[in-house]
Design an enzyme around this catalytic site. Structure first.
Site, mmCIF file in Angstrom:
data_model
loop_
_atom_site.group_PDB
_atom_site.id
_atom_site.type_symbol
_atom_site.label_atom_id
_atom_site.label_comp_id
_atom_site.label_asym_id
_atom_site.label_seq_id
_atom_site.Cartn_x
_atom_site.Cartn_y
_atom_site.Cartn_z
ATOM 1 N N ASP A 59 0.885 -1.164 0.000
ATOM 2 C CA ASP A 59 0.000 0.000 0.000
ATOM 3 C C ASP A 59 0.927 1.218 0.000
ATOM 4 O O ASP A 59 1.524 1.558 1.021
ATOM 5 C CB ASP A 59 -0.867 -0.041 1.276
ATOM 6 C CG ASP A 59 -1.650 1.245 1.495
ATOM 7 O OD1 ASP A 59 -1.648 2.110 0.608
ATOM 8 O OD2 ASP A 59 -2.265 1.372 2.580
ATOM 9 N N ASP B 286 -12.934 5.478 1.827
ATOM 10 C CA ASP B 286 -11.504 5.494 2.124
ATOM 11 C C ASP B 286 -10.994 6.928 2.214
ATOM 12 O O ASP B 286 -10.839 7.611 1.198
ATOM 13 C CB ASP B 286 -10.769 4.731 1.005
ATOM 14 C CG ASP B 286 -9.258 4.676 1.218
ATOM 15 O OD1 ASP B 286 -8.745 5.394 2.094
ATOM 16 O OD2 ASP B 286 -8.591 3.918 0.490
ATOM 17 N N LYS C 122 3.008 11.141 -3.320
ATOM 18 C CA LYS C 122 1.956 10.480 -4.098
ATOM 19 C C LYS C 122 1.048 11.501 -4.792
ATOM 20 O O LYS C 122 0.509 11.248 -5.858
ATOM 21 C CB LYS C 122 1.139 9.596 -3.151
ATOM 22 C CG LYS C 122 0.089 8.743 -3.831
ATOM 23 C CD LYS C 122 -0.494 7.798 -2.810
ATOM 24 C CE LYS C 122 -1.643 6.989 -3.316
ATOM 25 N NZ LYS C 122 -2.147 6.092 -2.270
ATOM 26 N N GLU D 194 -7.329 0.603 -4.202
ATOM 27 C CA GLU D 194 -7.284 0.460 -2.744
ATOM 28 C C GLU D 194 -8.598 -0.077 -2.143
ATOM 29 O O GLU D 194 -8.562 -1.001 -1.319
ATOM 30 C CB GLU D 194 -6.897 1.806 -2.107
ATOM 31 C CG GLU D 194 -5.439 2.140 -2.366
ATOM 32 C CD GLU D 194 -5.103 3.612 -2.193
ATOM 33 O OE1 GLU D 194 -5.958 4.369 -1.695
ATOM 34 O OE2 GLU D 194 -3.983 3.997 -2.552
#
Ligand code: AMP
Length: 616
Positions: A22, A207, A85, A185
């Site tokens: 992850d 999420d 990211k 994800e």
């Protein structure tokens, strides 16, 4: 070629270990399967499973990742990289509004190119920096298990576009990992919960991490995971909660002047994060920050914090509404709501999500580990150890090519399941046309100029044929990671060309949402332009074929007929230039009405000529 190693002790073939990763905005984790259970790896000190996604470039040229790097955020902020990211697959233009949040130097020389970061005078891409995080995770697993790791499954937010997925895959490669699959994800999270193994279910996965938000509606049937819809925001997360607290203190105590110091900026940011976490358990938070020559008390209540972040949580609920409407579902049809990401620990978030979906939320697995564990389970499926599941995803925007007049011809519609492969036939519009330009676009509008160009290539050296004769098959192949390959093949000659789309820079989630909204807002005017362009294209074809007809049938047509056809054809050509759709259609009809009986007559004469003297 597949490789097999044999364990010399047992004589059994040893399977390659595939790890699940992850790669998060704030923290990253790696997991692997042990005795049928997903296990996350701990940092060097063995104290935490979360490896901060922070990279520190020391003066001696060392690159340090994780907790030690995070310590440098305060001491050496310009050489300490975090939230990388957010920059994956982005151009400076995409991220310039957020530049103020970075303590390091994001290069803005060419605003349309992918961003680079200047560290100690050297330039690094987000791919190279992410690779450093992946290398660290790989080495932690290798140390722990005492074996080399070369294969991985890496997760990305569901809204990552093609460029961002490619960038993630490239980062894996740079880190010495073969990336077997890029998984969304929320999909990984639902795998962690083992949902769908027994009963068919519909699940909403909410999420909210440090920097990104995703909502996905998944349907699991007979062990098959299908993403019905996804929505989200690549610039919304717990970092923004921290900014709200930080700004609240800055305004209240008039601290704007201190912000020129990067160290002060980092200090107050970390205190804001501490406050946020504390306010999950307490009604008040207070601390002290030292300024150059004094100390200042900072305070915030839970009530104040909640009213600051409510508009941000509201935004996520708006996304949930959109995802539910895209999936065409009612609340009652959602069986479970799964919470993922560190920021779902905020009580107000749980409360608002639960009240929106009208059911308690599923939060019994650590929201920080649930994605990495799911990636390890996916790795296990790929290794052939778990045949219960199969994963299907959807593409967030339509994909197509430009056709005559700048029209968008959709080949893969938005929300199509992937992996998928769709082919459509096209032809040339001019006699003897040698080259065909294939321009690939992403978006929902009827005209390509309003959509995003991904790539273009030219199918060269088509053998000379009359217009409309070549059979050109354009095939769009979207792989399980959402990466697009386009093939063009002229079927009569076998001429073939293929490209993998690596677009220059990606679309942010906001841009995607805007493109969708635009397509609805402009639907009527787009349609009017579309029908006009279609009429013009058809009329141009009629003009061309009329000219051909006159040339081929010179000896059949009399003078009067030729003159009248030429007059009507000329009138049509003029109308195409400045007439309306109706005027063009009328001119076309007049020409057709006059030429149709003559064409029939010509056909009869030509057939008679052709069969004359031939034995049947
Ligand atoms: P992730 O990207 O999923 O690792 O989530 C990281 C985010 O979760 C960061 O913004 C953290 O500050 C936030 N976070 C972690 N623990 C908590 C907590 N107990 N309460 C509120 N936010 C948290």
């Amino acid at each position: 070629m597949a490789k097999i190693s044999i364990n010399l002790k047992t004589g059994e073939a040893e399977k390659d270990l595939i790890i699940g990763i992850d790669l998060g905005t704030t923290n990253s984790l790696a997991a692997y399967m042990m005795d049928g259970q997903a296990v996350t790896i701990q940092n060097d000190a063995g104290s935490n499973n979360l490896i901060p996604s922070v990279i520190y470039f020391s003066k001696d040229g060392d690159i340090i990742v994780g907790d030690k790097a995070k310590e440098q955020l305060l001491l050496d902020p310009t050489n300490t990289i975090y939230s990388i990211k957010r920059l994956m697959g982005k151009a400076f233009n995409d991220v310039k509004d957020f530049e103020k949040y970075y303590s390091y130097k994001v290069i803005d020389e060419d605003s349309d190119k992918l961003v680079k970061i200047n560290i100690n005078g050297k330039f690094y891409s987000p791919v190279e920096l992410s690779a450093e995080i992946l290398k660290e995770l790989k080495s932690l697993v290798e140390k722990k298990l005492n074996k080399t790791v070369s294969k991985a499954v890496i997760t990305v937010p569901a809204y990552f576009n093609d460029t961002q997925r490619q960038a993630t895959r490239d980062a894996g490669k740079l880190a010495g990992l073969e990336v077997l699959r890029i998984v969304n994800e929320p999909t990984a999270a639902s795998l962690s919960y083992g949902l769908g193994q027994k009963n068919d279910q519909t699940i909403a996965v909410y999420d909210l991490g440090g920097g990104t938000f995703d909502i996905s509606i998944l349907q699991i049937q007979d062990g098959i995971f299908e993403v019905l819809s996804t929505h989200g925001n690549t610039f919304l997360g717990g970092d923004d909660f921290d900014h709200k607290i930080q700004n609240f203190w800055i305004e209240k105590h008039n601290l704007k002047d201190h912000l020129s110091s990067k160290t002060f900026g980092q200090k107050i940011r970390l205190l804001a994060e501490k406050a946020k976490i504390e306010l999950g358990k307490s009604e008040r938070f207070s601390t002290t920050i030292n300024l150059e020559d004094s100390n200042l008390d900072l305070e915030i209540s839970k009530e104040q914090f909640e009213s600051l972040i409510k508009p941000l949580v509201d935004k996520t609920i708006e996304s949930c509404k959109q995802a539910m409407s895209d999936a065409k579902l009612k609340f009652a049809e959602i069986d479970h709501v799964v919470m993922v990401g560190g920021s779902t620990r905020v009580p107000l978030v749980k409360q608002m999500v639960s009240s929106y979906f009208e059911k308690p939320v599923f939060d019994n697995i650590d929201p920080d580990q649930v994605v990495a564990m799911g990636a390890a389970i996916q790795a296990d499926i790929l290794a052939g150890n778990n045949k219960e599941f199969l994963l299907l995803d959807v593409t967030p925007l339509s994909l197509g090519i430009e056709t005559v007049g700048g029209l968008m011809d959709i080949i893969v519609p938005r929300n199509s399941k992937i992996p998928s492969s769709v082919a459509r036939n096209y032809t040339t519009s001019i006699d003897g046309q040698k080259n065909l330009k294939v321009s690939v676009f992403q978006g929902e509008r009827d005209l390509v100029e309003h959509n995003r160009k991904l790539a273009s290539f030219i199918l060269k050296d088509i053998p000379p044929m009359s217009a409309g004769i070549p059979k050109i098959e354009i095939q769009f192949i979207l792989d399980a990671d959402g990466i697009l390959k386009v093939k063009a093949k002229e079927n009569r000659s076998g001429l073939e060309q293929e490209i993998e789309i690596r677009s220059q820079y990606g679309l942010s989630e906001e841009e995607m949402a805007l493109m969708l909204l635009d397509s609805i807002k402009h639907a009527e005017e787009d349609m009017a332009i579309k029908v006009l362009l279609e009429a013009k294209n058809e009329a141009n074809n009629v003009v061309q074929s009329t000219e051909k007809f006159i040339k081929q049938n010179e000896d059949i047509l009399n003078e009067q007929e030729t003159a009248e056809i030429l007059k009507l054809k000329e009138f049509l050509a003029q109308t195409v230039k400045n007439g309306s759709k109706d005027q063009i259609n009328k001119a076309m009809e007049e020409l057709n009405t006059f030429t149709t009986p003559i064409a029939h007559k010509a056909l009869d004469i030509n057939i008679a000529k052709a069969i004359k003297g031939k034995k049947i």
